[in-house]
Design a protein around this motif. Structure first.
Motif, PDB file in Angstrom:
ATOM      1  N   VAL A   1       0.857  -1.179   0.000  1.00 21.36           N
ATOM      2  CA  VAL A   1       0.000   0.000   0.000  1.00 21.36           C
ATOM      3  C   VAL A   1       0.893   1.228   0.000  1.00 21.36           C
ATOM      4  O   VAL A   1       1.698   1.427   0.900  1.00 21.36           O
ATOM      5  CB  VAL A   1      -0.929   0.010   1.231  1.00 21.36           C
TER       6      VAL A   1
ATOM      7  N   LYS B   1      -3.146   5.408   0.940  1.00 21.38           N
ATOM      8  CA  LYS B   1      -3.658   5.400   2.308  1.00 21.38           C
ATOM      9  C   LYS B   1      -3.857   6.793   2.902  1.00 21.38           C
ATOM     10  O   LYS B   1      -4.491   6.931   3.927  1.00 21.38           O
ATOM     11  CB  LYS B   1      -2.748   4.583   3.214  1.00 21.38           C
TER      12      LYS B   1
ATOM     13  N   HIS C   1      -9.080  10.695  -0.958  1.00 17.54           N
ATOM     14  CA  HIS C   1      -7.725  10.371  -1.394  1.00 17.54           C
ATOM     15  C   HIS C   1      -7.180  11.514  -2.242  1.00 17.54           C
ATOM     16  O   HIS C   1      -7.932  12.260  -2.861  1.00 17.54           O
ATOM     17  CB  HIS C   1      -7.717   9.071  -2.204  1.00 17.54           C
TER      18      HIS C   1
END
Length: 147
Positions: free
Chosen positions: A41, A46, A94
């Motif tokens: 990730v 994230k 995001h």
């Protein structure tokens, strides 16, 4: 024929060693497969941003993103309308969503490389791509040539 306790008749130590080796290789390959398929990730996947900015400049929004995150921005001043007034209302979004929304009406694109965001005009290639195309090997002669 004499029977030895603990050993089966008809099986040799050689075949047991082969079986043991095959089992070790199988376990090693399984572990390697699981390790390679584990998802990595990235920071951009994230990190979520929350902004509530009304009638501010694009420069103010980029500064707010820098303050909330660990991103740095790279762009040419002539490519962006930094004084353009925008509204930025995002709640735990995001970075891709935020940038897509902010840059959609300016014919701009971006590339995220680790914690660096490179903004460029859609008509031109991203700055990072020039390094791979500036020097190419001429396969016929083996010499390097500059483009």
């Amino acid at each position: 024929m004499k029977l030895i306790p603990g050993k089966k008749q008809g099986t040799s130590d050689c075949s047991l060693q082969k079986l043991y080796s095959v089992m070790r290789i199988t376990v090693l390959l399984l572990m390697l497969t699981f390790y390679c398929t584990s998802a990595h990730v990235s920071y951009s996947q994230k990190t979520e941003l929350s902004l509530d900015l009304q009638d501010v400049t694009l420069q103010d929004v980029l500064d707010a993103i820098k303050m909330q995150s660990e991103y740095s921005f790279w762009y040419r001043n002539e490519d962006l309308e930094l004084e353009k007034r925008v509204n930025a209302q995002f709640h735990e979004q995001h970075i891709h969503t935020v940038l897509d929304n902010l840059l959609s009406d300016q014919e701009l694109a971006y590339t995220i490389n680790d914690k660096h965001i490179i903004i460029y005009k859609k008509a031109s290639a991203p700055p990072g791509s020039f390094s791979s195309t500036t020097r190419q090997k001429d396969h016929r002669s083996g010499n390097r040539r500059k483009k």
